[in-house]
Design an enzyme around this catalytic site. Structure first.
Site, mmCIF file in Angstrom:
data_model
loop_
_atom_site.group_PDB
_atom_site.id
_atom_site.type_symbol
_atom_site.label_atom_id
_atom_site.label_comp_id
_atom_site.label_asym_id
_atom_site.label_seq_id
_atom_site.Cartn_x
_atom_site.Cartn_y
_atom_site.Cartn_z
ATOM 1 N N LYS A 125 0.824 -1.220 0.000
ATOM 2 C CA LYS A 125 0.000 0.000 0.000
ATOM 3 C C LYS A 125 0.857 1.270 0.000
ATOM 4 C CE LYS A 125 -4.318 -1.925 1.486
ATOM 5 N NZ LYS A 125 -3.977 -3.353 1.745
HETATM 6 C C1 LIG Z 1 -4.573 -4.419 1.141
HETATM 7 C C2 LIG Z 1 -3.853 -5.712 1.069
HETATM 8 C C3 LIG Z 1 -4.256 -6.726 0.182
HETATM 9 C C4 LIG Z 1 -5.486 -6.613 -0.699
HETATM 10 O O1 LIG Z 1 -5.355 -5.649 -1.709
HETATM 11 P P1 LIG Z 1 -6.648 -5.101 -2.478
HETATM 12 O O2 LIG Z 1 -6.147 -3.975 -3.296
HETATM 13 O O3 LIG Z 1 -7.616 -4.669 -1.406
HETATM 14 O O4 LIG Z 1 -7.200 -6.223 -3.291
HETATM 15 C C5 LIG Z 1 -3.491 -7.885 0.123
HETATM 16 N N1 LIG Z 1 -2.411 -8.061 0.915
HETATM 17 C C6 LIG Z 1 -2.001 -7.109 1.788
HETATM 18 C C7 LIG Z 1 -0.813 -7.375 2.633
HETATM 19 C C8 LIG Z 1 -2.702 -5.900 1.898
HETATM 20 O O5 LIG Z 1 -2.290 -4.971 2.768
#
Ligand SMILES: *Cc1c(COP(=O)(O)O)cnc(C)c1O
Length: 476
Positions: A117
Site C-alpha cells: 500500500k
Molecule cells: C490491502 C492488502 C491486500 C489486498 O489488496 P486489495 O487492493 O484490497 O485487493 C493484500 N495483501 C495485503 C498485505 C494488503 O495490505
C-alpha cells in the site's frame, strides 16, 4: 483526460478534482473516459525509461497519460520525491526475485510500512500536499483500518502541510507489529483512535461521521480509502515495471497473480492490460473470504454478511465485499452505466447479490480480460510458507503465500512468466510465521525494537459522538 462515473452520471471531471473526492455524486466510482493505448514504440520507451532513468521516470510517463492538470515539471518532481531508494530500500524500487522455473516474486513491500500500500499511498501524500497548497485548503482524513491501510496512510501523511489524519482501528485486534508501527508515530498531525470494538464498528463510525454533511463540510473531512483513483493509478506503474524486468522484447507476455481483497491491486492490473501491456492472465487469489473467487468461477457476485466474514491469518484480505469491483464490472458490461447502477446500486442493495452467469459477457471476464481465480486456506498458507522457505530460503508473508499457492495452480506448463505480487513482509504477521516455521521472521533493521517505543493512541468507546468531539478538539 476526463473522468466519468461508473453509474452514468453526466458530469466529467479532471484528475485533481477527483483526487480529493471519494465516490462520484451518483455513488459510482471514477474511471478515465478511455484507457490511453501503449503501442510498441511507447512500450520500448517505457522499458528504457525504467532501466536507464528509474522507476520515478516510468511513473511520471505513465501518470502523464492520465493527469493533464498538473504541470509536467511539477508532476515529475512529485514522482522523483516519492520513489527513492531511500524510501523503498533499493534503486529498482520493485525488484523481481526468481523462485522456480518461470515463477517470480515482485517485491512491493519495502516501503515505510512494509506492505504494497506504500507504493500508492506515498505518492498520494505528496499529491495531497501539492494540491491542498495550490488551493490554500486543508483536509482532515478520517479512516478505519484493520492494519495495513491505516499505517500506510499515516506514514504517507506524517508531517505533511495541510493534512491531519484521524485513524480508527479495533482496539487490541491488529498484529503487535502493526500496532507498534502506527502508535509509535509522534507527529502532531497523526491521531490514532483505538475503538473498543471490531473493524466493522470503526467503519460504521467513519460512515456516520461522513453522512453528517454539515460536520463533514465544517471539518473538511476526507478519506484515503481504496476506491481513490489516484491510488489505483499509482499501482498501474508497477505492472509495467514487473513486465519490463521479466521480459526482453515486447512480443513476450507475462501473467500476474494478485493476493486480493478490495480488488484495488488487481484492478490496476486490469487497467495496465487495457492499455495494451502484454499481460496474459490476471490471477485473483483470495483467502477463505472468497467473494471474488466465487464470481470468477460462477458469475455470481454475493456480498457476505459480517457474521460470514472469516477472521483469517491473511487479515488484509478479509473482506465482505470488494469495493473496487464495480470498476471492472463496468468495463465488462461494455461501460454501460445504467446496467452497472442496476447491479451495484439496486440489486446489491436489495438482494446482496447479482448473477451474470447466464449473460454472454461473463465469458469475457476470462476470454477478453484474462481473469481467472483461486482460493487459499490457513493450511495452504502454512504449507506454502514452509515449502518456499525450505526450497528457496525465502520467507514470504501470509498474503503473498495465498498468491504463490494460487499462482502454482494456474501456471501449468506455460512458458509465460508468472509474477506473484508480494503484498507485505512477513514481520507484519509474525505469529503465523512462527506457526509455520517454528521461528519468527527476520525484522528489518529500522524496525528492531519498535514494540518498545512510546505510544500515542487514544482508546475510545465505539461511539460516534466521542469520535466527533475528539476531531473538533484537535482541529483548532
Ligand atoms: C490491502 C492488502 C491486500 C489486498 O489488496 P486489495 O487492493 O484490497 O485487493 C493484500 N495483501 C495485503 C498485505 C494488503 O495490505
Amino acid at each position: 483526460m476526463l473522468y466519468l462515473s461508473t453509474r452514468g452520471h453526466a458530469e466529467r471531471k479532471h484528475f485533481c478534482d477527483i483526487l480529493l473526492e471519494g465516490l462520484a455524486p451518483d455513488g459510482g466510482l471514477y474511471l478515465p473516459e478511455h484507457y490511453p493505448q501503449v503501442d510498441d514504440a511507447m512500450l520500448t520507451r517505457l522499458r528504457t525509461a525504467y532501466h536507464e532513468q528509474g522507476y520515478a521516470e516510468l511513473a511520471f510517463q505513465i501518470l502523464s497519460l492520465y493527469i493533464d492538470d498538473i504541470p509536467a515539471a511539477d508532476l515529475r518532481a512529485l514522482c522523483e520525491k516519492t520513489y527513492t531508494a531511500e524510501v523503498f530500500g533499493t534503486g529498482e524500487i520493485v525488484p523481481l526475485r526468481h523462485l522456480e522455473n518461470g515463477l517470480w516474486l515482485e517485491a512491493l513491500s519495502n516501503g515505510p510500512t512494509l506492505a504494497f500500500k506504500d507504493m500508492a499511498m506515498q505518492l498520494l501524500g505528496n499529491l495531497f500536499e501539492y494540491e491542498l497548497a495550490r488551493r490554500g485548503e486543508q483536509l482532515n482524513i478520517l479512516g478505519a483500518t484493520s492494519g495495513d491501510t491505516g499505517s500506510a496512510a499515516e506514514y504517507a501523511m506524517r508531517g505533511k502541510e495541510g493534512v491531519r489524519v484521524f485513524m480508527t482501528s479495533p482496539h487490541g485486534r491488529m498484529s503487535a507489529f502493526q500496532q507498534a508501527q502506527m502508535f509509535s508515530l509522534q507527529d502532531e498531525n497523526i491521531h490514532n483512535i483505538a475503538v473498543e470494538g471490531v473493524f466493522d464498528d470503526c467503519q460504521d463510525i467513519v460512515k456516520a461521521v461522513s453522512n453528517d454533511l454539515e460536520f463533514k463540510r465544517k471539518y473538511k473531512i476526507g478519506t484515503v480509502n481504496s476506491i481513490n483513483w489516484a491510488r489505483l493509478l499509482a499501482q498501474v506503474v508497477y505492472y509495467f515495471a514487473g513486465y519490463v524486468q521479466a521480459t526482453e522484447t515486447n512480443d513476450q507476455k507475462v501473467s500476474f497473480t494478485v493476493p486480493s481483497g478490495n480488488f484495488g491491486n488487481v484492478c490496476a492490473g486490469h487497467v495496465a492490460r487495457s492499455m495494451g501491456l502484454p499481460i496474459d492472465q490476471l490471477v485473483v487469489a483470495t483467502n477463505e473470504n472468497d467473494v471474488l473467487d466465487e464470481f470468477f468461477r460462477t458469475g455470481v457476485y454475493r456480498v457476505r454478511a459480517s457474521c460470514d466474514t472469516h477472521e483469517t491469518s491473511s487479515p488484509s484480505m478479509d473482506i465482505s465485499k470488494a469495493s473496487n469491483f464495480e470498476r471492472f464490472v463496468f468495463d465488462l458490461l461494455g461501460r454501460d452505466g445504467a446496467r452497472t447502477k442496476a447491479l451495484f446500486g439496486d440489486a446489491l442493495a436489495q438482494d446482496g447479490r447479482f448473477d451474470l452467469s447466464g449473460d454472454p459477457v461473463f465469458a469475457n471476464a476470462a476470454q477478453k480480460y484474462g481473469f481467472v481465480s483461486g482460493k487459499s486456506t490457513h493450511a495452504d498458507r502454512l504449507a506454502t510458507i514452509r515449502d518456499t522457505h525450505a526450497r528457496f530460503g525465502v520467507t514470504i508473508d501470509t498474503h503473498t503465500a495465498d498468491g504463490v499457492k494460487v499462482a502454482r495452480e494456474h501456471r501449468g506448463n506455460s512458458a509465460v512468466p508468472m509474477i506473484v505480487l508480494e503484498t507485505a513482509l512477513p514481520i507484519k504477521f509474525a505469529d503465523t510465521i512462527v506457526e509455520a516455521l517454528g521461528h519468527p521472521p527476520e525484522c528489518p533493521a529500522k524496525f528492531v525494537g519498535i514494540e518498545n517505543l512510546p505510544r500515542r493512541v487514544q482508546v475510545m468507546a465505539a461511539d460516534v459522538a466521542q469520535v466527533k468531539a475528539y476531531i473538533e478538539q484537535h482541529c483548532k
